[in-house]
Design an enzyme around this catalytic site. Structure first.
Site, PDB file in Angstrom:
ATOM      1  N   SER A 114      31.261  87.191  67.307  1.00 20.86           N
ATOM      2  CA  SER A 114      32.574  87.458  66.710  1.00 20.86           C
ATOM      3  C   SER A 114      32.715  86.516  65.528  1.00 20.86           C
ATOM      4  CB  SER A 114      33.687  87.152  67.718  1.00 20.86           C
ATOM      5  OG  SER A 114      34.948  87.102  67.053  1.00 20.86           O
ATOM      6  N   TYR A 120      37.310  81.461  73.575  1.00 20.46           N
ATOM      7  CA  TYR A 120      36.662  82.655  72.999  1.00 20.46           C
ATOM      8  C   TYR A 120      35.669  82.248  71.904  1.00 20.46           C
ATOM      9  CZ  TYR A 120      36.235  87.370  71.023  1.00 20.46           C
ATOM     10  OH  TYR A 120      35.751  88.568  70.560  1.00 20.46           O
TER      11      TYR A 120
HETATM   12  N1  NAD Z   1      37.461  94.589  68.742  1.00 17.56           N
HETATM   13  C1  NAD Z   1      37.304  93.538  67.958  1.00 17.56           C
HETATM   14  O1  NAD Z   1      38.054  93.349  66.987  1.00 17.56           O
HETATM   15  C2  NAD Z   1      36.202  92.540  68.226  1.00 17.56           C
HETATM   16  C3  NAD Z   1      35.985  91.532  67.283  1.00 17.56           C
HETATM   17  C4  NAD Z   1      34.980  90.610  67.486  1.00 17.56           C
HETATM   18  C5  NAD Z   1      34.196  90.692  68.605  1.00 17.56           C
HETATM   19  N2  NAD Z   1      34.408  91.675  69.516  1.00 17.56           N
HETATM   20  C6  NAD Z   1      33.528  91.692  70.692  1.00 17.56           C
HETATM   21  O2  NAD Z   1      32.966  92.980  70.834  1.00 17.56           O
HETATM   22  C7  NAD Z   1      32.678  93.231  72.204  1.00 17.56           C
HETATM   23  C8  NAD Z   1      33.279  94.579  72.586  1.00 17.56           C
HETATM   24  O3  NAD Z   1      34.681  94.480  72.459  1.00 17.56           O
HETATM   25  P1  NAD Z   1      35.637  95.746  72.297  1.00 17.56           P
HETATM   26  O4  NAD Z   1      36.565  95.440  71.199  1.00 17.56           O
HETATM   27  O5  NAD Z   1      34.826  96.977  72.273  1.00 17.56           O
HETATM   28  O6  NAD Z   1      36.475  95.600  73.651  1.00 17.56           O
HETATM   29  P2  NAD Z   1      36.785  96.629  74.831  1.00 17.56           P
HETATM   30  O7  NAD Z   1      37.728  95.907  75.723  1.00 17.56           O
HETATM   31  O8  NAD Z   1      37.149  97.956  74.278  1.00 17.56           O
HETATM   32  O9  NAD Z   1      35.375  96.779  75.566  1.00 17.56           O
HETATM   33  C9  NAD Z   1      34.816  95.732  76.309  1.00 17.56           C
HETATM   34  C10 NAD Z   1      34.124  96.344  77.519  1.00 17.56           C
HETATM   35  O10 NAD Z   1      33.538  95.266  78.267  1.00 17.56           O
HETATM   36  C11 NAD Z   1      33.737  95.534  79.635  1.00 17.56           C
HETATM   37  N3  NAD Z   1      33.665  94.299  80.404  1.00 17.56           N
HETATM   38  C12 NAD Z   1      34.527  93.260  80.427  1.00 17.56           C
HETATM   39  N4  NAD Z   1      34.123  92.323  81.294  1.00 17.56           N
HETATM   40  C13 NAD Z   1      32.963  92.782  81.836  1.00 17.56           C
HETATM   41  C14 NAD Z   1      32.060  92.260  82.793  1.00 17.56           C
HETATM   42  N5  NAD Z   1      32.272  91.077  83.406  1.00 17.56           N
HETATM   43  N6  NAD Z   1      30.960  92.983  83.097  1.00 17.56           N
HETATM   44  C15 NAD Z   1      30.738  94.198  82.525  1.00 17.56           C
HETATM   45  N7  NAD Z   1      31.566  94.738  81.619  1.00 17.56           N
HETATM   46  C16 NAD Z   1      32.663  94.037  81.271  1.00 17.56           C
HETATM   47  C17 NAD Z   1      35.121  96.179  79.699  1.00 17.56           C
HETATM   48  O11 NAD Z   1      35.322  96.893  80.923  1.00 17.56           O
HETATM   49  C18 NAD Z   1      35.093  97.070  78.471  1.00 17.56           C
HETATM   50  O12 NAD Z   1      34.611  98.363  78.775  1.00 17.56           O
HETATM   51  C19 NAD Z   1      33.270  92.047  72.982  1.00 17.56           C
HETATM   52  O13 NAD Z   1      32.234  91.143  73.273  1.00 17.56           O
HETATM   53  C20 NAD Z   1      34.241  91.427  72.001  1.00 17.56           C
HETATM   54  O14 NAD Z   1      34.426  90.057  72.231  1.00 17.56           O
HETATM   55  C21 NAD Z   1      35.386  92.613  69.360  1.00 17.56           C
END
Ligand code: NAD
Length: 255
Positions: free
Chosen positions: A148, A161
């Site tokens: 991130s 985070y």
């Molecule tokens: N959306 C953003 O703006 C953003 C920005 C930077 C980084 N990220 C990173 O991208 C990745 C995906 O995020 P997203 O935005 O798609 O979020 P999201 O919440 O839509 O998806 C995350 C998924 O991870 C699963 N999950 C959570 N804990 C888990 C566990 N212990 N075991 C297995 N699965 C688990 C959830 O059930 C969910 O389906 C994450 O690592 C997040 O930190 C997202």
């Protein structure tokens, strides 16, 4: 690594960036296994995308469950060539909050899912990939992790985070160096602000404030744009050991 015909495992593939990646890899001809704690969404996406997409309920913090997911992905595809780690949790909690110092277990939980969970998936998938036949480039597997931009410009409340994501960034080079002898590449994407259920969980004012800070394009990213970079990382043999920001030039302000 050519995606058509390969076996892929996507942690966190039930939602957001992971789901976008599952869609793209499946469309490109991979056999994809979704490993996610969200059974309902994971099973629904697998059912929607057809017989080359599978789901296995998996908590990435569990060694046993992650091993079962790797075994499942290997069995359904014949071999595991690609791992994309998207499972993650986002928190925004001050270290010195109104109720005193942040309880230690809340910090530890974020590290457990985002950092240790990523490492858990990487180590077990790498063991399966190391058994593959190498392709013409000598490649046996490719791993894409998700950091991130909070790893670099974390805001107030993001200590846990940011630390978890900086840990993901920090392990790219040593893992790339170590896994090189097995023909396995690893790299990570550091997304800025992406339109996913995780982002939607933030207060509306926080989303609007962040969106206003993105120089261009002045909008949240789309999961398909994350998936496009994941695809490129898988396909470009020269990309290794690196973290690439995908953020429309966003540099987050302190709050
Ligand atoms: N959306 C953003 O703006 C953003 C920005 C930077 C980084 N990220 C990173 O991208 C990745 C995906 O995020 P997203 O935005 O798609 O979020 P999201 O919440 O839509 O998806 C995350 C998924 O991870 C699963 N999950 C959570 N804990 C888990 C566990 N212990 N075991 C297995 N699965 C688990 C959830 O059930 C969910 O389906 C994450 O690592 C997040 O930190 C997202």
């Amino acid at each position: 690594m050519q995606i058509a015909g390969c076996g892929a495992l996507v942690t966190g593939g039930a939602s957001g960036l992971g789901a976008g990646t599952v869609r793209r890899l499946a469309a490109l001809g991979a056999t994809v296994t979704i490993a996610d704690v969200n059974q309902e969404a994971g099973a629904a996406l697998a059912a929607e995308l057809g017989e080359r997409v599978h789901f296995i309920a998996t908590d990435v913090t569990s060694a046993e469950q992650m091993q079962a997911a790797v075994a499942h992905a290997t069995a359904v595809a014949g071999a595991l060539h690609v791992l994309v780690c998207c499972a993650g949790v986002a928190t925004a909690e001050r270290t010195l909050g109104k109720e005193g110092p942040l309880p230690l277990e809340r910090f530890a939980r974020v590290i457990a899912v985002n950092l240790t969970g990523t490492y858990n998936a990487v180590r077990l998938a790498a063991a399966a990939m190391a058994r593959n036949m190498a392709n013409d480039e000598g490649e046996r597997g490719v791993i894409v992790c998700t950091a991130s931009i909070a790893a670099f410009d974390g805001q107030v409340g993001q200590a846990a985070y940011s630390a978890s994501k900086a840990g993901v960034v920090g392990m790219m080079l040593p893992l790339a160096r170590e896994l090189a002898r097995h023909g396995i590449r690893i790299a990570s994407i550091a997304p800025g602000m992406f339109d996913t259920p995780m982002l939607a969980s933030l207060p509306e004012a926080a989303i609007a404030a962040l969106a206003a800070q993105v120089p261009f394009p002045p909008r949240p990213g789309r999961p398909a744009e994350y998936a496009a970079l994941a695809q490129h990382m898988i396909e470009n043999p020269m990309l290794n050991g690196e973290t690439i920001r995908l953020d429309g030039a966003l540099r987050m302000a302190p709050r």
